[in-house]
Scaffold this active site. Structure first.
Site, PDB file in Angstrom:
ATOM      1  N   TYR A  75       3.371  -5.836   9.662  1.00 40.61           N
ATOM      2  CA  TYR A  75       3.341  -4.371   9.600  1.00 40.61           C
ATOM      3  C   TYR A  75       4.487  -3.787  10.414  1.00 40.61           C
ATOM      4  O   TYR A  75       5.087  -2.785  10.033  1.00 40.61           O
ATOM      5  CB  TYR A  75       1.989  -3.827  10.107  1.00 40.61           C
ATOM      6  CG  TYR A  75       0.839  -4.093   9.164  1.00 40.61           C
ATOM      7  CD1 TYR A  75       0.764  -5.273   8.436  1.00 40.61           C
ATOM      8  CD2 TYR A  75      -0.191  -3.177   8.997  1.00 40.61           C
ATOM      9  CE1 TYR A  75      -0.292  -5.529   7.580  1.00 40.61           C
ATOM     10  CE2 TYR A  75      -1.251  -3.416   8.131  1.00 40.61           C
ATOM     11  CZ  TYR A  75      -1.298  -4.604   7.429  1.00 40.61           C
ATOM     12  OH  TYR A  75      -2.339  -4.850   6.581  1.00 40.61           O
ATOM     13  N   HIS A 126       0.847  -1.203   0.000  1.00 40.89           N
ATOM     14  CA  HIS A 126       0.000   0.000   0.000  1.00 40.89           C
ATOM     15  C   HIS A 126       0.886   1.258   0.000  1.00 40.89           C
ATOM     16  O   HIS A 126       0.633   2.219   0.723  1.00 40.89           O
ATOM     17  CB  HIS A 126      -0.958   0.005   1.195  1.00 40.89           C
ATOM     18  CG  HIS A 126      -2.040  -1.026   1.101  1.00 40.89           C
ATOM     19  ND1 HIS A 126      -3.344  -0.733   0.785  1.00 40.89           N
ATOM     20  CD2 HIS A 126      -2.008  -2.366   1.265  1.00 40.89           C
ATOM     21  CE1 HIS A 126      -4.066  -1.844   0.769  1.00 40.89           C
ATOM     22  NE2 HIS A 126      -3.276  -2.863   1.053  1.00 40.89           N
TER      23      HIS A 126
HETATM   24  C1  HEM Z   1      -1.158 -11.960   5.275  1.00 38.25           C
HETATM   25  C2  HEM Z   1      -1.875 -10.867   5.069  1.00 38.25           C
HETATM   26  C3  HEM Z   1      -1.322  -9.484   4.958  1.00 38.25           C
HETATM   27  C4  HEM Z   1      -0.029  -9.030   4.958  1.00 38.25           C
HETATM   28  C5  HEM Z   1       1.252  -9.842   5.074  1.00 38.25           C
HETATM   29  C6  HEM Z   1      -0.080  -7.585   4.847  1.00 38.25           C
HETATM   30  C7  HEM Z   1       1.029  -6.758   4.830  1.00 38.25           C
HETATM   31  C8  HEM Z   1       1.006  -5.376   4.832  1.00 38.25           C
HETATM   32  C9  HEM Z   1       2.146  -4.511   5.015  1.00 38.25           C
HETATM   33  C10 HEM Z   1       3.586  -4.990   5.219  1.00 38.25           C
HETATM   34  C11 HEM Z   1       1.713  -3.224   4.977  1.00 38.25           C
HETATM   35  C12 HEM Z   1       2.553  -1.954   5.166  1.00 38.25           C
HETATM   36  C13 HEM Z   1       2.625  -1.603   6.650  1.00 38.25           C
HETATM   37  C14 HEM Z   1       3.381  -0.321   6.973  1.00 38.25           C
HETATM   38  O1  HEM Z   1       4.534  -0.138   6.554  1.00 38.25           O
HETATM   39  O2  HEM Z   1       2.816   0.533   7.685  1.00 38.25           O
HETATM   40  C15 HEM Z   1       0.281  -3.268   4.744  1.00 38.25           C
HETATM   41  C16 HEM Z   1      -0.544  -2.180   4.615  1.00 38.25           C
HETATM   42  C17 HEM Z   1      -1.918  -2.251   4.500  1.00 38.25           C
HETATM   43  N1  HEM Z   1      -2.715  -3.379   4.540  1.00 38.25           N
HETATM   44 FE1  HEM Z   1      -2.059  -5.263   4.679  1.00 38.25          FE
HETATM   45  N2  HEM Z   1      -1.389  -7.178   4.772  1.00 38.25           N
HETATM   46  C18 HEM Z   1      -2.180  -8.305   4.836  1.00 38.25           C
HETATM   47  C19 HEM Z   1      -3.552  -8.359   4.845  1.00 38.25           C
HETATM   48  C20 HEM Z   1      -4.389  -7.271   4.818  1.00 38.25           C
HETATM   49  C21 HEM Z   1      -5.815  -7.321   4.981  1.00 38.25           C
HETATM   50  C22 HEM Z   1      -6.634  -8.589   5.264  1.00 38.25           C
HETATM   51  C23 HEM Z   1      -6.268  -6.032   4.892  1.00 38.25           C
HETATM   52  C24 HEM Z   1      -7.659  -5.495   5.070  1.00 38.25           C
HETATM   53  C25 HEM Z   1      -8.608  -6.110   5.772  1.00 38.25           C
HETATM   54  C26 HEM Z   1      -5.115  -5.179   4.644  1.00 38.25           C
HETATM   55  C27 HEM Z   1      -5.138  -3.805   4.463  1.00 38.25           C
HETATM   56  C28 HEM Z   1      -4.032  -2.995   4.420  1.00 38.25           C
HETATM   57  C29 HEM Z   1      -4.094  -1.552   4.276  1.00 38.25           C
HETATM   58  C30 HEM Z   1      -5.350  -0.706   4.100  1.00 38.25           C
HETATM   59  C31 HEM Z   1      -2.770  -1.085   4.340  1.00 38.25           C
HETATM   60  C32 HEM Z   1      -2.293   0.349   4.269  1.00 38.25           C
HETATM   61  C33 HEM Z   1      -2.273   0.941   5.670  1.00 38.25           C
HETATM   62  C34 HEM Z   1      -1.780   2.365   5.651  1.00 38.25           C
HETATM   63  O3  HEM Z   1      -2.394   3.188   4.958  1.00 38.25           O
HETATM   64  O4  HEM Z   1      -0.782   2.639   6.337  1.00 38.25           O
HETATM   65  N3  HEM Z   1      -3.998  -5.963   4.619  1.00 38.25           N
HETATM   66  N4  HEM Z   1      -0.117  -4.591   4.666  1.00 38.25           N
END
Ligand code: HEM
Length: 312
Positions: free
Chosen positions: A301, A30
């Site tokens: 995260y 993201h």
């Molecule tokens: C195994 C499953 C998942 C992994 C490994 C994963 C991994 C990640 C990582 C590494 C980030 C960046 C974090 C940061 O640097 O702040 C991220 C951001 C994000 N993820 Fe996931 N994610 C997963 C599942 C999901 C799910 C299920 C959702 C929603 C229900 C989701 C929604 C988001 C959103 C909206 C962001 C952006 C947050 C922001 O604006 O800072 N992710 N994810």
């Protein structure tokens, strides 16, 4: 057959970095996004039977939000058929926090972290062409039926024309706990008062790569954007641990509050930039379920957050 060791959050973040590359100092996933601020007002009479969270006090609660495109490509086109994200940090009284980190799909594309890892690996660009190998993606789909429901949703729902014209879902099952310690399984969604307005098939072909950020900034300058927070009340037997499975449409839904976004700005230097929207940051009265994806997200995260804070 040899037992397969479960994939770790470190391995998943590494796989994301390998597939998308690293944008130094930025989120590994993201990566492309925009900051916003606003407030949330809960409806105590509606929420109190289920949750004692201060989120639903009825007081105005400041919110720091971030809207985003899934994936680690900072230049992903806004027409991409990938999920959009809405992340919210609610600043409760006395320093308490509640996070909600949602997507614009009602279900997720992996029941287990392994499927997410395999999806990222299957999307790795072929060194010869610089593009993902369609045979690998085909093989991934065939061997991972838990990825099918979200893929079908994304294929049949064009991406939104504006972040304000999209619904967002918490996807996971959570627990609401009330004053009497009664626990209820819930899921939640944010429904846009402006209505859902997907890009037309025509607009999908003709829209520029970058319009979501500027559209959001301009729209909320004209008038604040609002979403109703709708909670679905689970019943015994509803799936708790699988975010790829939707609940029955027949479940009771209640409105527990309204989110208002009043201003938006580029993420560089704005409040949302340095927030880790870890979905396990929760207030008293809201708790995690056993969903393995939900519980895996928190350490993943943290790794991404630590890297970008140290300018890696
Ligand atoms: C195994 C499953 C998942 C992994 C490994 C994963 C991994 C990640 C990582 C590494 C980030 C960046 C974090 C940061 O640097 O702040 C991220 C951001 C994000 N993820 Fe996931 N994610 C997963 C599942 C999901 C799910 C299920 C959702 C929603 C229900 C989701 C929604 C988001 C959103 C909206 C962001 C952006 C947050 C922001 O604006 O800072 N992710 N994810």
């Amino acid at each position: 057959e040899e037992a397969k060791t479960a994939v770790t959050p470190e391995q998943v973040v590494q796989a994301i970095e390998k597939t998308f590359g690293v944008t130094q100092g930025e989120r590994r996933n993201h990566t492309k996004g925009v900051c916003a601020v606003g407030e949330f007002v809960g409806i105590p009479t509606a929420a109190a039977p289920y949750s004692r969270s201060a989120l639903f006090s009825g007081e105005k609660i400041p919110v720091v939000a971030r809207f985003s495109l899934a994936g680690g490509n900072p230049n992903a086109p806004d027409t991409a058929r990938s999920p959009r994200g809405m992340a919210l940090e609610f600043k409760l009284s006395q320093g308490g926090l509640q996070h909600m980190t949602m997507l614009n799909t009602p279900i997720f594309g992996a029941a287990q972290p392994q499927t997410f890892f395999d999806a990222i690996q299957a999307a790795q660009p072929d060194p010869a062409t610089g593009k993902p190998d369609s045979e690998k993606i085909k093989a991934f789909k065939a061997s991972h039926p838990d990825s099918a429901a979200q893929a079908a949703y994304l294929a049949s729902h064009n991406p939104p024309s504006s972040y304000v014209n999209s619904a967002y879902w918490g996807i996971h099952t959570f627990k609401f706990i009330n004053q009497a310690e009664k626990t209820t399984l819930v899921r939640w969604q944010f429904v846009p008062e402006a209505g859902e307005k997907p890009l037309s098939d025509e607009a999908l072909k003709s829209s520029p790569a970058n319009f979501l950020e500027q559209t959001l900034i301009e729209q909320v300058k004209q008038a604040p954007a609002r979403w109703d927070m709708i909670v679905t009340i689970g019943v015994a037997g509803d799936v708790e641990d699988n975010p790829t499975v939707a609940w029955s449409d027949e479940r009771e839904k209640i409105k527990v509050g309204t989110l208002t976004i009043s201003s938006a700005m580029a993420q560089k230097g704005a409040d949302c930039e340095k927030i880790n929207y870890d979905p396990l940051v929760m207030s008293d009265g809201i708790a995690a379920s056993s969903d393995p994806i939900l519980n895996f997200r928190s350490p993943a995260y943290a790794i991404s957050f630590a890297k970008r804070l140290s300018n890696q």
